[in-house]
Design a protein around this motif. Structure first.
Motif, PDB file in Angstrom:
ATOM      1  N   PHE A  33       0.840  -1.211   0.000  1.00 19.92           N
ATOM      2  CA  PHE A  33       0.000   0.000   0.000  1.00 19.92           C
ATOM      3  C   PHE A  33       0.874   1.260   0.000  1.00 19.92           C
ATOM      4  CE2 PHE A  33      -2.172   3.100   2.923  1.00 19.92           C
ATOM      5  CZ  PHE A  33      -3.277   3.404   2.142  1.00 19.92           C
ATOM      6  N   ARG A  36       2.657   1.705  -3.359  1.00 19.45           N
ATOM      7  CA  ARG A  36       1.788   2.228  -4.410  1.00 19.45           C
ATOM      8  C   ARG A  36       1.729   3.751  -4.376  1.00 19.45           C
ATOM      9  NH1 ARG A  36      -1.950  -1.606  -6.686  1.00 19.45           N
ATOM     10  NH2 ARG A  36      -3.176   0.084  -7.542  1.00 19.45           N
ATOM     11  N   PHE A  74      -6.558  -0.142   8.088  1.00 21.16           N
ATOM     12  CA  PHE A  74      -6.527   0.733   6.908  1.00 21.16           C
ATOM     13  C   PHE A  74      -6.442   2.207   7.326  1.00 21.16           C
ATOM     14  CE2 PHE A  74      -9.152   3.656   4.377  1.00 21.16           C
ATOM     15  CZ  PHE A  74      -8.306   3.794   3.285  1.00 21.16           C
ATOM     16  N   THR A  75      -7.243   2.606   8.321  1.00 15.36           N
ATOM     17  CA  THR A  75      -7.238   4.036   8.693  1.00 15.36           C
ATOM     18  C   THR A  75      -5.911   4.438   9.336  1.00 15.36           C
ATOM     19  OG1 THR A  75      -8.340   3.574  10.801  1.00 15.36           O
ATOM     20  CG2 THR A  75      -9.742   4.224   8.964  1.00 15.36           C
ATOM     21  N   ARG A  78      -3.536   4.727   6.410  1.00 16.75           N
ATOM     22  CA  ARG A  78      -3.906   5.914   5.639  1.00 16.75           C
ATOM     23  C   ARG A  78      -3.353   7.181   6.294  1.00 16.75           C
ATOM     24  NH1 ARG A  78      -9.880   7.541   6.760  1.00 16.75           N
ATOM     25  NH2 ARG A  78      -8.858   8.262   8.650  1.00 16.75           N
ATOM     26  N   TYR A 133     -14.384   1.170 -10.948  1.00 15.75           N
ATOM     27  CA  TYR A 133     -13.440   0.453 -10.085  1.00 15.75           C
ATOM     28  C   TYR A 133     -12.071   1.134 -10.117  1.00 15.75           C
ATOM     29  CZ  TYR A 133     -10.695  -3.404  -8.134  1.00 15.75           C
ATOM     30  OH  TYR A 133      -9.860  -4.154  -7.363  1.00 15.75           O
ATOM     31  N   VAL A 137      -9.898   2.643  -6.914  1.00 13.67           N
ATOM     32  CA  VAL A 137      -8.571   2.144  -6.544  1.00 13.67           C
ATOM     33  C   VAL A 137      -7.542   3.272  -6.559  1.00 13.67           C
ATOM     34  CG1 VAL A 137      -6.666   0.634  -7.264  1.00 13.67           C
ATOM     35  CG2 VAL A 137      -9.007  -0.234  -7.240  1.00 13.67           C
ATOM     36  N   SER A 139      -8.020   6.291  -5.973  1.00 15.85           N
ATOM     37  CA  SER A 139      -8.273   7.150  -4.828  1.00 15.85           C
ATOM     38  C   SER A 139      -7.792   6.502  -3.521  1.00 15.85           C
ATOM     39  CB  SER A 139      -9.776   7.451  -4.767  1.00 15.85           C
ATOM     40  OG  SER A 139     -10.049   8.375  -3.769  1.00 15.85           O
ATOM     41  N   PHE A 140      -8.219   5.276  -3.248  1.00 16.55           N
ATOM     42  CA  PHE A 140      -7.915   4.640  -1.967  1.00 16.55           C
ATOM     43  C   PHE A 140      -6.508   4.060  -1.891  1.00 16.55           C
ATOM     44  CE2 PHE A 140     -12.497   4.745  -1.455  1.00 16.55           C
ATOM     45  CZ  PHE A 140     -12.641   4.942  -0.094  1.00 16.55           C
ATOM     46  N   ILE A 141      -6.080   3.401  -2.946  1.00 16.95           N
ATOM     47  CA  ILE A 141      -4.813   2.687  -2.858  1.00 16.95           C
ATOM     48  C   ILE A 141      -3.648   3.554  -3.338  1.00 16.95           C
ATOM     49  CG2 ILE A 141      -3.512   0.638  -3.577  1.00 16.95           C
ATOM     50  CD1 ILE A 141      -5.800   0.079  -1.608  1.00 16.95           C
ATOM     51  N   GLY A 143      -3.820   6.754  -3.577  1.00 14.24           N
ATOM     52  CA  GLY A 143      -3.854   8.006  -2.809  1.00 14.24           C
ATOM     53  C   GLY A 143      -3.882   9.248  -3.673  1.00 14.24           C
ATOM     54  N   LEU A 144      -4.467   9.169  -4.868  1.00 15.57           N
ATOM     55  CA  LEU A 144      -4.492  10.331  -5.755  1.00 15.57           C
ATOM     56  C   LEU A 144      -5.749  11.172  -5.523  1.00 15.57           C
ATOM     57  CD1 LEU A 144      -3.362   8.758  -9.167  1.00 15.57           C
ATOM     58  CD2 LEU A 144      -1.950   9.743  -7.354  1.00 15.57           C
ATOM     59  N   SER A 145      -5.576  12.506  -5.599  1.00 19.91           N
ATOM     60  CA  SER A 145      -6.718  13.412  -5.487  1.00 19.91           C
ATOM     61  C   SER A 145      -7.530  13.348  -6.786  1.00 19.91           C
ATOM     62  CB  SER A 145      -6.229  14.836  -5.255  1.00 19.91           C
ATOM     63  OG  SER A 145      -5.597  15.318  -6.422  1.00 19.91           O
ATOM     64  N   HIS A 146      -8.716  13.942  -6.759  1.00 15.06           N
ATOM     65  CA  HIS A 146      -9.551  13.949  -7.968  1.00 15.06           C
ATOM     66  C   HIS A 146      -8.788  14.544  -9.152  1.00 15.06           C
ATOM     67  CE1 HIS A 146     -13.362  14.039  -5.232  1.00 15.06           C
ATOM     68  NE2 HIS A 146     -12.792  12.862  -5.268  1.00 15.06           N
ATOM     69  N   ILE A 164     -16.664   8.461  -9.141  1.00 15.20           N
ATOM     70  CA  ILE A 164     -16.454   8.082  -7.735  1.00 15.20           C
ATOM     71  C   ILE A 164     -17.790   8.078  -6.996  1.00 15.20           C
ATOM     72  CG2 ILE A 164     -15.460   8.838  -5.538  1.00 15.20           C
ATOM     73  CD1 ILE A 164     -12.986   9.708  -7.063  1.00 15.20           C
TER      74      ILE A 164
END
Ligand SMILES: [Zn+2]
Lengths: 180, 210
Positions: A33, A36, A74-75, A78, A133, A137, A139-141, A143-146, A164
């Motif tokens: 994680f 990535r 996860f939190t 994160r 999907y 991914v 976003s969460f994995i 960690g990229l912003s919109h 999203i």
């Protein structure tokens, strides 16, 4: 032994075997994680160690009403990623930071087990259209912003936002949450 | 107090993913600490992150378990009295009345909250006199505003304490502070505001309000 049993053992008796079990399961995943999001292998491994060390230290704060062990881990990962890799402040608290309240607000007549909930979410994630999907991914994995996702995929930011949103509405429906 | 306006769901997702730009994350976290409904959404969103972590292929470790130190974690939540949301207290203390305001133009005061070096956005508290109309402005990036005291209205409606105005790039509005109390908001903006009249643009230069 289930993850939450392991955590209880750690909280009550500082059980090292129980910890080892959690460590072997989660540390390799947390490491990838972190990688990535751009961490090199050494840094990623340190952060994985640190994530699991936080689990060891904070085990007594965990309560299953606030979600599964995986969610809690996860939190923690994160927030460490924000603090160490992005060197930003961790504005959003861990679930254990908020006052006592059941995060999932499970209805008493339809208590879904952790395991069932986890399976439902996996199924729902894998049933998403590929383009939805993918943004989830990223976003969460990753960690990229919109905006970063939009740049990477060559899409308008508005399209990323709506993908999203659509993905989340589908995922939320499968865990049985209703609009108020 | 009931909160009527919540941030867009896709922005909450970003927060739970830990991928929200810092200034916006600060406003979201402040709203979340006031809003039970968004806390509940956040908890569901975090289970998505957990499931995805389950699906990530494992990296192999080069070392075993490190030294297990025991230490008491300090309790992070500032849960005492105050009208500043918990997430903001370590920067501005618990009370809005103690904020060191700086004059920023007629009827407007502000207090900047420092962010990490790489942040491309600004975060500040803004205090506006009752009834004051802020000039028409557009946004060159996202802007998120959380009301902490009083209320304001614009073409999209009325915003009271705890409400979030979640503006996207290109949106324009001309907020008017409500009558009664000063209106105090926490505002994150990704780009400078773009004022629509020349006079307003001159004032923007003079007062450093960007
Ligand atoms: Zn809310």
């Amino acid at each position: 032994m289930s993850d939450s049993d392991s955590l209880l053992q750690i909280a009550n008796q500082k059980d090292r075997l129980a910890f080892q079990q959690l460590f072997q399961k989660y540390a390799p995943r947390v490491k990838s994680f972190m990688m990535r999001h751009g961490a090199d292998a050494n840094t990623a491994e340190e952060l994985a160690q640190e994530t699991l060390l936080a689990v060891w230290r904070k085990a007594s704060l965990y309560s299953s009403e606030r979600g599964s062990v995986t969610t809690w881990i996860f939190t923690i990962a994160r927030n460490l990623r924000i603090d160490r890799l992005r060197k930003e402040e961790m504005w959003v608290e861990l679930p254990d930071g908020y006052d006592q309240e059941a995060s999932m607000d499970a209805q008493p007549d339809e208590v879904v087990s952790d395991e069932e909930r986890r399976l439902n979410m996996h199924r729902a994630l894998n049933a998403l259209p590929r383009d939805q999907y993918q943004v989830v991914v990223l976003s969460f994995i990753d960690g990229l912003s919109h905006r970063e996702i939009a740049e990477r995929l060559g899409l308008p930011v508005g399209t990323v936002k709506s993908r999203i949103r659509l993905a989340y509405l589908k995922l939320r429906a499968t865990v049985g949450a209703q609009d108020e | 107090m009931s909160i009527e306006r919540h941030p867009a769901l896709e922005n909450l997702v970003s927060c739970s993913a830990g991928s929200m730009p810092e200034a916006l994350a600060a406003v979201m976290a402040s709203h979340i600490s006031l809003c039970k409904r968004c806390r509940r959404e956040l908890a569901i969103m975090e289970t998505i992150g957990a499931s995805l972590i389950d699906e990530v292929p494992s990296a192999s470790l080069t070392s075993g378990i490190g030294i297990l130190k025991d230490s008491k974690e300090p309790k992070a939540l500032a849960s005492g009295e105050g009208d500043v949301p918990a997430a903001l207290r370590k920067h501005v203390g618990p009370w809005l009345k103690d904020v060191p305001w700086k004059w920023a133009g007629f009827g407007v005061w502000q207090h900047r909250i420092p962010l990490s070096g790489r942040a491309k956005a600004s975060l500040r508290l803004i205090r506006v006199s009752p009834g004051l109309k802020l000039p028409d402005h557009g946004h060159s990036g996202s802007e998120m505003t959380l009301v902490l005291r009083g209320f304001f209205t614009d073409n999209t409606g009325s915003y009271g304490v705890g409400d979030v105005a979640d503006m996207n790039e290109g949106d324009e509005h001309a907020p008017i502070a409500g009558l009664g109390d000063d209106c105090i908001c926490l505002v994150a903006s990704e780009g400078p505001m773009r004022f629509n009249s020349i006079l307003d643009r001159v004032l923007q230069k003079l007062t450093g309000f960007d």
